[in-house]
Design a protein around this motif. Structure first.
Motif, PDB file in Angstrom:
ATOM      1  N   CYS A 103      -3.553   1.521  -6.459  1.00  0.00           N
ATOM      2  CA  CYS A 103      -3.188   2.722  -7.355  1.00  0.00           C
ATOM      3  C   CYS A 103      -1.841   2.299  -8.142  1.00  0.00           C
ATOM      4  N   CYS A 142       1.615  -0.601  -4.811  1.00  0.00           N
ATOM      5  CA  CYS A 142       0.324  -0.456  -4.221  1.00  0.00           C
ATOM      6  C   CYS A 142      -0.729  -1.153  -4.766  1.00  0.00           C
ATOM      7  N   CYS A 185      -6.573   5.496  -1.106  1.00  0.00           N
ATOM      8  CA  CYS A 185      -6.267   4.096  -1.581  1.00  0.00           C
ATOM      9  C   CYS A 185      -6.972   3.467  -0.066  1.00  0.00           C
ATOM     10  N   TRP A 195       0.905  -1.274   0.104  1.00  0.00           N
ATOM     11  CA  TRP A 195      -0.163  -0.065  -0.139  1.00  0.00           C
ATOM     12  C   TRP A 195       0.986   1.255  -0.016  1.00  0.00           C
ATOM     13  N   CYS A 196       0.391   2.303  -1.037  1.00  0.00           N
ATOM     14  CA  CYS A 196       1.382   3.319  -1.188  1.00  0.00           C
ATOM     15  C   CYS A 196       1.406   4.524   0.088  1.00  0.00           C
TER      16      CYS A 196
HETATM   17 ZN   LIG Z   1      -1.991   3.712  -3.415  1.00  0.00          ZN
END
Ligand SMILES: [Zn+2]
Length: 490
Positions: free
Chosen positions: A477, A474, A448, A442-443
Motif C-alpha cells: 500500500c 509497505c 495488506c 509491510w505496514c
Molecule cells: Zn500496507
C-alpha cells in the motif's frame, strides 16, 4: 526393507519427501486418515531428539509432569481467542460406552451413556494445566513455576503429510508462570533461543527466529515468536513457537498470588513447544536423491560395519571386522554390525544410504590383507581407505566433521534462498520463481498481509530483531512499514 527407488527432488519434490519417509522406514499411514504410524527407526530418531532437548529444558529449570488427555469443553471456552483458534480442529468425546445393536449386527453408541460435559481431546494444554496451576500457586514463593510435558496432541487436520501435518502428533509443551512481566518475557525469548541453538547444534539446521504477525500468532497469546527453517524447495517450515501469554489465561483461570507486599496479583505466563515436525524439517532440508541424510547427533545408528566375504574367507573376515566393530564401539554405542548373509553387499550399501547412516565401514579380502578398511561418509558419499589402527580416532573426528558439514549446507541453503525487495513486482517475481525468505517492508495492516497472501500464497513468516529497526514504504500500500520476512510455508 523396500528396494524401490526414490523419485528425484527436481522431478517431484513432494513425492521425493514421501519416498524418503517410506524407504528409510520412518513412518507410514494408518487406518485412521491423517494419523501416522511412527516406525521403530523413525521413533528412534525422535528418542534421540527428545533425550537431548529434554536435558536442555531441564537446564532451564523446568520439571516434567503429565496432565490429562481430556479437557472439559468449558475450560477451552474460557479464553475467547483461544477457543476461536482451536474450535475448527477439535476432536470431541461425547459418550463413554457402546452397546450391542438390537438386530445383532454389531455395536453402536449407547445414547444413555452421554457425558454430562463433553470432553475435548487436547489440542494444546494451557487450559487444563492453568486450572490446576490456580490451586498450586498462592504466594510469590510458588513462583516461578516451570512445567514441561512430553505428550501427544490432536488437531483435526484435513490435509495431512507425515511428520509435517498430522491429526495426532507428539510434542513437548513448556508452561511457565512468573511474578513479573519482565521475567516472563525473558522466558519467552530464552525458550526461543534454546530452540534456535538446539536446531543448529543438534539438528544441524540454520533457522530464522522472530516475532509473528497478529494473524499468525497463537490463539490467546499477546505475542508469538517462531523458529523458521528453509527447505530445499525454497519453502519455509515453522517448527517451534514460544508464546507471551501475558496475564490473559491467569485472569480467566483465576491464578493469583500474594506478592511480597502482601497484595494479590495475577502472574505472567509463557508457553512454548516443538513437535515431531522437527523430523520432517530434518528430512526435507538435509536429504538427497539417494535417501535420508541424518546429522550424527540424532542418528540412531551412527556407524554401520559391513563385512564382505565369500565362503572361503568368511571366518577370517568376520573376525577381523569384529575387531574393528569393538574398537569403534568404544566411542559410540550407536553402531550396527551387518553380517546378514541373505542379501548382497550392494543391497546393504543401498539400504544404509537410504536410512542416512552417517558412516559406513566396508571390510573385504583386500582390506584384510592390507590391514585397512574402507570408510564411506553419507553426507558427500566420499570413500576413503584407512589403516585399521587409525579407525577409532578417524571415526570420532568424521562424525564431528559430518555434523558440521550438514550445518554448513543448511546455512548456505538459507543464505542462498534469502532475498530483499523494495517493490511488489519484484516480490511477486521472486516468490513465484524461487520462493525463499523474502525481506520486504509491510505496514502492519492485516488487509495488506491478506492481499499479498491471496496474490502470491506468501505469508509473513516473522520479523527479526534487526527487521524492526529497518523501515520503508509497505510493498502493498506504500504506507510507512517495517521490514518483515515473507515466505511460502509448509
Ligand atoms: Zn500496507
Amino acid at each position: 526393507m523396500s528396494n524401490k527407488g526414490i523419485t528425484p527432488r527436481n522431478e517431484d519434490y513432494s513425492q521425493w519427501y514421501l519416498d524418503i519417509i517410506d524407504r528409510a522406514e520412518l513412518a507410514e499411514n494408518s487406518p485412521v486418515r491423517g494419523a501416522m504410524v511412527i516406525k521403530p527407526y523413525g521413533y528412534a530418531i525422535w528418542e534421540k531428539i527428545k533425550e537431548q532437548l529434554d536435558q536442555r529444558i531441564k537446564d532451564r529449570g523446568c520439571k516434567n509432569a503429565y496432565f490429562p488427555l481430556f479437557i472439559p469443553k468449558s475450560f477451552l471456552s474460557k479464553e475467547a481467542d483461544h477457543v476461536k483458534g482451536f474450535a475448527k480442529e477439535c476432536a470431541i468425546v461425547t459418550h463413554y460406552r457402546l452397546k450391542e445393536k438390537e438386530d445383532g449386527t454389531g455395536v453402536e453408541v449407547d445414547p444413555e451413556a452421554k457425558l454430562d460435559e463433553e470432553l475435548i481431546v487436547r489440542p494444546t494444554s494451557e487450559t487444563i494445566m492453568y486450572d490446576t496451576f490456580s490451586r498450586w500457586i498462592t504466594s510469590w514463593r510458588d513462583l516461578p513455576l516451570k512445567i514441561n510435558q512430553w505428550v501427544n496432541i490432536v488437531r483435526w487436520e484435513r490435509r495431512t503429510r507425515p511428520f509435517l501435518r498430522t491429526s495426532e502428533f507428539l510434542w513437548q509443551e513448556g508452561h511457565t508462570v512468573h511474578e513479573t512481566e519482565e521475567q516472563s518475557l525473558e522466558e519467552v525469548l530464552g525458550a526461543l533461543e534454546m530452540y534456535r541453538k538446539f536446531a543448529r547444534e543438534v539438528l544441524a539446521l540454520e533457522t530464522l527466529t522472530g516475532i509473528k504477525s497478529e494473524s499468525e500468532k497463537f490463539a490467546g497469546a499477546n505475542d508469538t515468536y517462531g523458529v523458521e527453517a528453509m527447505m530445499q524447495d525454497g519453502k519455509s517450515l515453522q517448527f517451534g513457537t514460544s508464546h507471551d501469554l501475558g496475564q490473559n489465561f491467569a485472569r480467566v483461570f483465576n491464578i493469583q498470588f500474594t506478592n511480597k507486599d502482601g497484595k494479590l496479583e495475577y502472574p505472567w505466563q509463557t508457553s512454548w513447544g516443538v513437535s515431531t515436525r522437527m523430523i520432517g524439517a530434518v528430512v526435507m532440508s538435509h536429504s538427497d536423491d539417494k535417501g535420508l541424510v541424518l546429522p550424527p547427533k540424532i542418528a540412531p545408528i551412527k556407524v554401520v560395519i559391513i563385512p564382505i566375504y565369500s565362503d572361503n574367507d568368511k571366518d577370517k573376515i568376520l573376525e577381523y571386522s569384529k575387531g574393528v566393530y569393538n574398537s569403534v564401539k568404544e566411542i559410540t554405542e550407536d553402531i550396527e554390525f551387518d553380517d546378514r548373509d541373505y542379501v548382497t553387499a550392494g543391497y546393504k550399501f543401498n539400504e544404509w544410504e537410504k536410512k542416512g547412516v552417517p558412516i559406513r565401514i566396508e571390510i573385504g579380502p583386500r582390506d584384510l590383507e592390507n590391514n585397512q578398511c574402507v570408510i564411506v561418509r553419507r553426507d558427500i558419499l566420499e570413500k576413503n581407505e584407512l589403516p585399521v589402527s587409525n579407525v577409532q580416532e578417524y571415526v570420532e573426528n568424521l562424525l564431528d566433521e559430518i555434523q558440521k558439514n550438514i550445518l554448513k549446507r543448511s546455512e548456505e541453503l538459507l543464505v542462498s534462498n534469502t532475498y530483499s525487495v523494495d517493490s511488489y513486482e519484484e516480490f511477486k517475481d521472486i516468490i513465484s520463481a524461487r520462493r525463499g525468505f523474502v525481506h520486504a517492508y509491510w505496514c502492519g495492516n492485516p488487509d495488506c498481509e491478506e492481499g499479498i497472501k491471496v496474490d502470491t500464497k506468501a505469508t509473513t513468516r516473522c520479523q527479526t530483531e534487526e527487521g524492526r529497526k529497518n523501515t520503508g514504504p509497505c510493498i502493498y500500500c506504500g504506507e510507512h512499514g517495517e521490514e518483515w520476512v515473507f515466505g511460502i510455508s509448509y
